[in-house]
Design an enzyme around this catalytic site. Sequence first.
Site, PDB file in Angstrom:
ATOM      1  N   CYS A  67     -44.878  12.098  25.248  1.00 46.76           N
ATOM      2  CA  CYS A  67     -45.922  12.925  24.642  1.00 46.76           C
ATOM      3  C   CYS A  67     -47.071  11.996  24.246  1.00 46.76           C
ATOM      4  O   CYS A  67     -47.197  10.907  24.810  1.00 46.76           O
ATOM      5  CB  CYS A  67     -45.379  13.746  23.469  1.00 46.76           C
ATOM      6  SG  CYS A  67     -44.920  12.810  21.992  1.00 46.76           S
ATOM      7  N   ASN A  72     -45.494   9.802  20.447  1.00 51.06           N
ATOM      8  CA  ASN A  72     -44.054   9.528  20.377  1.00 51.06           C
ATOM      9  C   ASN A  72     -43.517   9.658  18.960  1.00 51.06           C
ATOM     10  O   ASN A  72     -42.648   8.905  18.539  1.00 51.06           O
ATOM     11  CB  ASN A  72     -43.742   8.153  20.975  1.00 51.06           C
ATOM     12  CG  ASN A  72     -42.259   7.925  21.221  1.00 51.06           C
ATOM     13  OD1 ASN A  72     -41.751   6.831  20.981  1.00 51.06           O
ATOM     14  ND2 ASN A  72     -41.534   8.918  21.705  1.00 51.06           N
ATOM     15  N   CYS A  80     -43.448  13.268  17.593  1.00 46.72           N
ATOM     16  CA  CYS A  80     -43.100  14.682  17.421  1.00 46.72           C
ATOM     17  C   CYS A  80     -42.290  15.211  18.609  1.00 46.72           C
ATOM     18  O   CYS A  80     -41.073  15.294  18.547  1.00 46.72           O
ATOM     19  CB  CYS A  80     -44.349  15.541  17.210  1.00 46.72           C
ATOM     20  SG  CYS A  80     -45.279  15.156  15.709  1.00 46.72           S
ATOM     21  N   ARG A  81     -42.973  15.565  19.680  1.00 51.00           N
ATOM     22  CA  ARG A  81     -42.319  16.257  20.788  1.00 51.00           C
ATOM     23  C   ARG A  81     -41.365  15.388  21.599  1.00 51.00           C
ATOM     24  O   ARG A  81     -40.221  15.793  21.857  1.00 51.00           O
ATOM     25  CB  ARG A  81     -43.382  16.868  21.717  1.00 51.00           C
ATOM     26  CG  ARG A  81     -44.184  17.965  21.045  1.00 51.00           C
ATOM     27  CD  ARG A  81     -45.368  18.383  21.867  1.00 51.00           C
ATOM     28  NE  ARG A  81     -46.406  17.351  21.806  1.00 51.00           N
ATOM     29  CZ  ARG A  81     -47.558  17.411  22.454  1.00 51.00           C
ATOM     30  NH1 ARG A  81     -47.807  18.433  23.250  1.00 51.00           N
ATOM     31  NH2 ARG A  81     -48.457  16.455  22.334  1.00 51.00           N
ATOM     32  N   SER A  82     -41.810  14.215  22.038  1.00 48.73           N
ATOM     33  CA  SER A  82     -40.922  13.406  22.888  1.00 48.73           C
ATOM     34  C   SER A  82     -39.684  12.902  22.144  1.00 48.73           C
ATOM     35  O   SER A  82     -38.605  12.870  22.744  1.00 48.73           O
ATOM     36  CB  SER A  82     -41.690  12.274  23.579  1.00 48.73           C
ATOM     37  OG  SER A  82     -42.301  11.410  22.654  1.00 48.73           O
ATOM     38  N   ASP A 134     -48.384  20.880  20.611  1.00 48.77           N
ATOM     39  CA  ASP A 134     -48.259  19.776  19.669  1.00 48.77           C
ATOM     40  C   ASP A 134     -48.222  20.349  18.249  1.00 48.77           C
ATOM     41  O   ASP A 134     -49.193  20.939  17.794  1.00 48.77           O
ATOM     42  CB  ASP A 134     -49.442  18.821  19.826  1.00 48.77           C
ATOM     43  CG  ASP A 134     -49.292  17.553  19.011  1.00 48.77           C
ATOM     44  OD1 ASP A 134     -48.350  17.456  18.191  1.00 48.77           O
ATOM     45  OD2 ASP A 134     -50.118  16.641  19.206  1.00 48.77           O
TER      46      ASP A 134
END
Length: 182
Positions: free
Chosen positions: A26, A29, A31-33, A145
């Site tokens: 993401c 690195n 939140c999402r990933s 996000d």
Amino acid sequence: MTGQKADLDAEPPQKEIVPYRVSFVCAGNICRSPMAEVVFRSLVRGARLEEYVVTTSAGTGDWHVGEQADHRTVAALARRGYDGSAHRAKQFDPGEFGKLDLVVALDRSHDRILKAWAPTEGERSKVQMLLSFDSRQAHLTDVPDPYYSDDAMFDQVLGMIEQACKHLFRQLEPAIRQGALR
């Protein structure tokens, strides 16, 4: 004859395990990933395939390198029974393309950046969008996000990631198991 008997009693040579390597990417690195890395690793662990799959995550940017995942990421993961506390952010290294089997982008901006960084067409083809693995979410294209949002959005994003990771794992598991049994 004695030499033949010794050969028959010998242990068969152990094959070298070459794990399947997947990285989720993401922006920062945090939140999402990291969510995707933790969820996917949990699926791998649940299938007892840890030695056959290496799961990592990274960001396209360097502004959070070395930091823990966002506290809301860690909290959302914990609410669903995952532990994201050990995560430390890192930036994706284009030199790693050759070592990876799959690079999973969380949105179109990451997809574009990663494909621009890939040195060959073969390595560009390793870049895939996470939601593309889930037919029910593929039309959304991007995992939003949650950084500028609230806990509810982090939970919603984690739910999207869980579903897509389950579909991704279902697609990869047969090949991983086949490789593990060779």
